[in-house]
Design a protein around this motif. Structure first.
Motif, PDB file in Angstrom:
ATOM      1  N   LEU A 157       3.459 -13.404  -2.617  1.00 23.11           N
ATOM      2  CA  LEU A 157       4.750 -13.283  -1.992  1.00 23.11           C
ATOM      3  C   LEU A 157       5.860 -12.698  -2.959  1.00 23.11           C
ATOM      4  O   LEU A 157       6.589 -11.933  -2.470  1.00 23.11           O
ATOM      5  N   ALA A 158       6.010 -13.471  -4.161  1.00 28.30           N
ATOM      6  CA  ALA A 158       6.825 -13.105  -5.016  1.00 28.30           C
ATOM      7  C   ALA A 158       6.763 -11.685  -5.586  1.00 28.30           C
ATOM      8  O   ALA A 158       7.837 -10.930  -5.789  1.00 28.30           O
ATOM      9  N   LEU A 159       5.691 -11.140  -5.670  1.00 27.80           N
ATOM     10  CA  LEU A 159       5.404  -9.675  -6.275  1.00 27.80           C
ATOM     11  C   LEU A 159       5.346  -8.658  -5.035  1.00 27.80           C
ATOM     12  O   LEU A 159       5.603  -7.465  -5.866  1.00 27.80           O
ATOM     13  N   ILE A 160       5.168  -8.866  -3.918  1.00 30.51           N
ATOM     14  CA  ILE A 160       4.866  -7.978  -2.944  1.00 30.51           C
ATOM     15  C   ILE A 160       6.353  -7.136  -2.867  1.00 30.51           C
ATOM     16  O   ILE A 160       6.146  -5.945  -2.859  1.00 30.51           O
ATOM     17  N   ALA A 161       7.358  -7.995  -2.622  1.00 29.65           N
ATOM     18  CA  ALA A 161       8.609  -7.250  -2.115  1.00 29.65           C
ATOM     19  C   ALA A 161       8.930  -6.307  -3.397  1.00 29.65           C
ATOM     20  O   ALA A 161       9.476  -5.395  -3.065  1.00 29.65           O
ATOM     21  N   PRO A 162       8.948  -6.563  -4.555  1.00 37.23           N
ATOM     22  CA  PRO A 162       9.298  -5.688  -5.816  1.00 37.23           C
ATOM     23  C   PRO A 162       8.289  -4.662  -5.845  1.00 37.23           C
ATOM     24  O   PRO A 162       8.720  -3.310  -6.201  1.00 37.23           O
ATOM     25  N   ALA A 163       7.108  -4.758  -5.352  1.00 37.88           N
ATOM     26  CA  ALA A 163       6.284  -3.660  -5.455  1.00 37.88           C
ATOM     27  C   ALA A 163       6.302  -2.632  -4.191  1.00 37.88           C
ATOM     28  O   ALA A 163       6.308  -1.567  -4.561  1.00 37.88           O
ATOM     29  N   ILE A 164       6.836  -3.281  -3.272  1.00 41.42           N
ATOM     30  CA  ILE A 164       7.157  -2.434  -1.956  1.00 41.42           C
ATOM     31  C   ILE A 164       8.486  -1.540  -2.358  1.00 41.42           C
ATOM     32  O   ILE A 164       8.653  -0.346  -2.028  1.00 41.42           O
ATOM     33  N   ASP A 165       9.379  -2.113  -2.981  1.00 37.54           N
ATOM     34  CA  ASP A 165      10.553  -1.451  -3.406  1.00 37.54           C
ATOM     35  C   ASP A 165      10.251  -0.261  -4.569  1.00 37.54           C
ATOM     36  O   ASP A 165      10.843   0.514  -4.296  1.00 37.54           O
ATOM     37  N   ALA A 166       9.422  -0.638  -5.278  1.00 36.93           N
ATOM     38  CA  ALA A 166       8.832   0.362  -6.225  1.00 36.93           C
ATOM     39  C   ALA A 166       8.159   1.589  -5.867  1.00 36.93           C
ATOM     40  O   ALA A 166       8.389   2.683  -6.280  1.00 36.93           O
ATOM     41  N   PHE A 167       7.115   1.080  -4.952  1.00 35.58           N
ATOM     42  CA  PHE A 167       6.411   2.217  -4.741  1.00 35.58           C
ATOM     43  C   PHE A 167       6.108   2.564  -3.249  1.00 35.58           C
ATOM     44  O   PHE A 167       5.555   3.526  -2.874  1.00 35.58           O
ATOM     45  N   GLY A 168       6.790   1.731  -2.297  1.00 40.01           N
ATOM     46  CA  GLY A 168       6.944   1.963  -0.951  1.00 40.01           C
ATOM     47  C   GLY A 168       5.908   1.085  -0.245  1.00 40.01           C
ATOM     48  O   GLY A 168       4.821   0.632  -0.857  1.00 40.01           O
ATOM     49  N   PRO A 169       5.965   0.872   0.987  1.00 41.50           N
ATOM     50  CA  PRO A 169       4.930   0.082   1.639  1.00 41.50           C
ATOM     51  C   PRO A 169       3.894   0.409   1.897  1.00 41.50           C
ATOM     52  O   PRO A 169       2.696  -0.004   1.885  1.00 41.50           O
ATOM     53  N   GLY A 170       3.467   1.919   1.947  1.00 48.77           N
ATOM     54  CA  GLY A 170       2.297   2.605   2.196  1.00 48.77           C
ATOM     55  C   GLY A 170       1.155   2.231   1.048  1.00 48.77           C
ATOM     56  O   GLY A 170       0.248   1.860   1.345  1.00 48.77           O
ATOM     57  N   PRO A 171       1.602   2.866  -0.216  1.00 51.20           N
ATOM     58  CA  PRO A 171       0.591   2.292  -1.169  1.00 51.20           C
ATOM     59  C   PRO A 171       0.241   0.861  -1.445  1.00 51.20           C
ATOM     60  O   PRO A 171      -0.897   0.437  -1.848  1.00 51.20           O
ATOM     61  N   VAL A 172       1.397   0.064  -1.140  1.00 48.05           N
ATOM     62  CA  VAL A 172       1.191  -1.392  -1.366  1.00 48.05           C
ATOM     63  C   VAL A 172       0.010  -1.955  -0.383  1.00 48.05           C
ATOM     64  O   VAL A 172      -0.766  -2.775  -0.626  1.00 48.05           O
ATOM     65  N   LEU A 173       0.447  -1.644   0.889  1.00 45.67           N
ATOM     66  CA  LEU A 173      -0.712  -1.794   1.875  1.00 45.67           C
ATOM     67  C   LEU A 173      -2.068  -1.240   1.953  1.00 45.67           C
ATOM     68  O   LEU A 173      -2.903  -1.814   2.154  1.00 45.67           O
ATOM     69  N   THR A 174      -2.140  -0.074   1.192  1.00 40.66           N
ATOM     70  CA  THR A 174      -3.445   0.619   0.991  1.00 40.66           C
ATOM     71  C   THR A 174      -4.203  -0.323  -0.171  1.00 40.66           C
ATOM     72  O   THR A 174      -5.303  -0.787   0.146  1.00 40.66           O
ATOM     73  N   LEU A 221       6.715  -9.236  15.981  1.00 42.36           N
ATOM     74  CA  LEU A 221       6.320 -10.489  14.693  1.00 42.36           C
ATOM     75  C   LEU A 221       5.823 -11.583  15.589  1.00 42.36           C
ATOM     76  O   LEU A 221       5.247 -12.311  14.845  1.00 42.36           O
ATOM     77  N   ALA A 222       6.752 -12.035  16.415  1.00 41.48           N
ATOM     78  CA  ALA A 222       6.325 -13.365  17.093  1.00 41.48           C
ATOM     79  C   ALA A 222       4.971 -13.432  17.762  1.00 41.48           C
ATOM     80  O   ALA A 222       4.088 -14.220  17.711  1.00 41.48           O
ATOM     81  N   ILE A 223       4.693 -12.320  18.390  1.00 40.94           N
ATOM     82  CA  ILE A 223       3.249 -12.147  19.154  1.00 40.94           C
ATOM     83  C   ILE A 223       2.279 -12.110  18.103  1.00 40.94           C
ATOM     84  O   ILE A 223       1.171 -12.778  18.318  1.00 40.94           O
ATOM     85  N   THR A 256       1.330  -9.164   4.491  1.00 43.96           N
ATOM     86  CA  THR A 256       1.821  -9.358   6.015  1.00 43.96           C
ATOM     87  C   THR A 256       2.796 -10.234   6.069  1.00 43.96           C
ATOM     88  O   THR A 256       3.501  -9.889   7.070  1.00 43.96           O
ATOM     89  N   GLY A 257       2.953 -11.255   5.394  1.00 42.77           N
ATOM     90  CA  GLY A 257       3.959 -11.962   5.398  1.00 42.77           C
ATOM     91  C   GLY A 257       5.347 -11.457   5.087  1.00 42.77           C
ATOM     92  O   GLY A 257       6.378 -11.644   5.690  1.00 42.77           O
ATOM     93  N   VAL A 258       5.151 -10.415   4.378  1.00 42.44           N
ATOM     94  CA  VAL A 258       6.679  -9.528   3.856  1.00 42.44           C
ATOM     95  C   VAL A 258       6.696  -8.557   4.781  1.00 42.44           C
ATOM     96  O   VAL A 258       7.963  -7.916   5.376  1.00 42.44           O
ATOM     97  N   VAL A 259       5.809  -7.559   5.184  1.00 41.61           N
ATOM     98  CA  VAL A 259       5.816  -6.292   5.858  1.00 41.61           C
ATOM     99  C   VAL A 259       5.794  -6.344   7.306  1.00 41.61           C
ATOM    100  O   VAL A 259       6.593  -5.684   7.857  1.00 41.61           O
ATOM    101  N   LEU A 260       5.124  -7.324   7.892  1.00 41.99           N
ATOM    102  CA  LEU A 260       5.328  -7.606   9.311  1.00 41.99           C
ATOM    103  C   LEU A 260       6.713  -7.523   9.923  1.00 41.99           C
ATOM    104  O   LEU A 260       6.987  -6.973  10.982  1.00 41.99           O
ATOM    105  N   PRO A 261       7.681  -8.388   9.303  1.00 39.55           N
ATOM    106  CA  PRO A 261       8.987  -8.435  10.048  1.00 39.55           C
ATOM    107  C   PRO A 261       9.691  -7.015  10.018  1.00 39.55           C
ATOM    108  O   PRO A 261      10.251  -6.731  10.678  1.00 39.55           O
ATOM    109  N   MET A 262       9.304  -6.219   8.824  1.00 37.37           N
ATOM    110  CA  MET A 262      10.054  -4.986   8.604  1.00 37.37           C
ATOM    111  C   MET A 262       9.172  -3.884   9.667  1.00 37.37           C
ATOM    112  O   MET A 262       9.944  -2.982  10.221  1.00 37.37           O
ATOM    113  N   VAL A 263       7.911  -4.038   9.821  1.00 32.31           N
ATOM    114  CA  VAL A 263       7.323  -3.036  10.737  1.00 32.31           C
ATOM    115  C   VAL A 263       7.610  -3.322  12.139  1.00 32.31           C
ATOM    116  O   VAL A 263       8.084  -2.559  12.979  1.00 32.31           O
TER     117      VAL A 263
END
Length: 393
Positions: free
Chosen positions: A351-368, A248-250, A230-237
């Motif tokens: 936090l360090a692994l989430i961003a590379p995982a999203i780049d590799a697989f996309g946000p959908g599978p990571v969030l799942t 993001l702020a709310i 959520t720390g990585v994806v919330l700003p993107m969403v």
């Protein structure tokens, strides 16, 4: 309880340490905005702070069980207080000085955490510890909710150097305010045993409590996956789906407000099966990554973050209370250090692994995966013997 002098001093000291811990990254973020330091410097200083925290947590746990818990809080707070002006002096001048000061501040933060946990058990009688832990959580949430606005207001009149010096004064309060606990034990046996033997004794004590190991595993999984995602994806969403940073702020504010509400509830609520209730509450964090995964209205994202905040408080307070009640008192700081080392220590790894995982697989599978982990890990922990009541009895 705040009318009692000893607890009021303990509460004020704990609150001061939490405020100082939160203030450092926010103030350094202001330094980046004012071009006083670079984002690279910010990342390095925060990384060294985390390293100092991870190294000092087990050391602080051993020292707090070997010597006076109050003394460990004092020296840890003084170390962070003295390092704060050094950090201020390095702003815009020396990255190395800032990194070294950040490591000392992180070490002070890490060493005082298990000592504060054990000191709470010494100052507060068992019947009122849940209420005391709820008051501590309440203070943390109020600080998190009001701290950014207060710091931003102070920043209109003070520069970054002055704010960091103020942070040092807050650390000084954390060092000096807490009351005396019980007299220090005879440290001769522990000193002869050595650090690793003493810490291993804390691990053995933790293994005597299956509910503790299961709960710690669930908490670590939730923080390393759900919190990090959520720390990585919330700003993107917030930017890409809703076209505004307001979500993001709310949502971030809603999480803190939910934690505040949860602390108020758990100060009075005593569920019959407190372990199962706490683990069910922890699983509510899964609604946060779930809301980012599904194309839901922004209001549901905010509601999910409120639920996550409520759930974390409803878990943390019974968790801390049960640890203070069930663990052998002379080993409490070491067991608590194991808790902080794993649950909070693995958050940067996530936090360090989430961003590379999203780049590799996309946000959908990571969030799942993260959503499943947040729901399933507490459920699996609930199946552990003794988890129902967070007690071996």
């Amino acid at each position: 309880m705040l009318r009692e002098g000893s607890f009021l001093r303990l509460w004020a000291g704990t609150t001061a340490s939490g405020l100082a811990t939160w203030a450092m990254p926010f103030i350094l973020g202001l330094a980046v905005l004012h071009d006083a330091i670079t984002p690279t410097t910010l990342g390095l200083v925060l990384a060294t702070r985390t390293a100092g925290f991870l190294v000092a947590v087990p050391i602080g746990g051993v020292l707090a069980d070997r010597y006076s818990r109050r003394a460990v809080v004092l020296w840890a707070g003084l170390a962070a207080a003295l390092a704060s002006p050094v950090l201020a002096a390095g702003v815009g001048r020396s990255m190395a000085v800032m990194a070294a000061a950040g490591m000392v501040i992180g070490a002070g933060q890490g060493a005082c955490r298990p000592a504060f946990q054990a000191l709470t058990a010494e100052v507060v009688d068992p019947e009122r510890r849940q209420q005391a832990n709820a008051a501590m959580t309440l203070a943390v949430r109020i600080t998190t909710l009001g701290g950014p606005g207060l710091t931003a207001l102070l920043a209109t009149a003070l520069d970054v150097t002055a704010l960091l010096l103020g942070m040092g004064l807050v650390w000084l309060c954390a060092a000096l305010l807490p009351p005396r606990g019980k007299p220090a034990p005879d440290a001769s046996d522990g000193a002869a045993a050595g650090f690793f033997e003493e810490f291993a004794e804390g691990i053995r004590e933790a293994r005597r409590h299956p509910w503790f190991l299961a709960g710690l595993g669930a908490l670590t999984a939730v923080i390393a996956t759900g919190y990090s995602a959520t720390g990585v994806v919330l700003p993107m969403v917030s930017r890409d789906r809703y076209g505004t940073e307001a979500v993001l702020a709310i949502a971030t504010t809603a999480y803190t407000a939910g934690g505040l509400l949860g602390a108020l509830v758990i100060a009075r609520w005593r569920p019959r099966s407190q372990g199962w209730a706490a683990l069910a509450a922890l699983s509510c964090y899964g609604f946060a990554p779930l809301s980012l995964w599904l194309p839901v209205p922004a209001a549901l994202v905010v509601a999910a973050y409120v639920a996550a905040g409520v759930g974390v408080s409803l878990f943390n307070v019974p968790w801390f209370t049960a640890t203070q009640r069930e663990v052998e008192p002379r080993l409490l700081a070491r067991v608590s250090s194991l808790d902080f080392m794993l649950s909070y220590g693995l958050a940067p790894v996530g936090l360090a692994l989430i961003a590379p995982a999203i780049d590799a697989f996309g946000p959908g599978p990571v969030l799942t995966v993260c959503t499943a982990a947040c729901f399933l890990a507490p459920a699996a922990a609930a199946l552990t013997p003794t988890a129902r009541h967070f007690s071996r009895r």
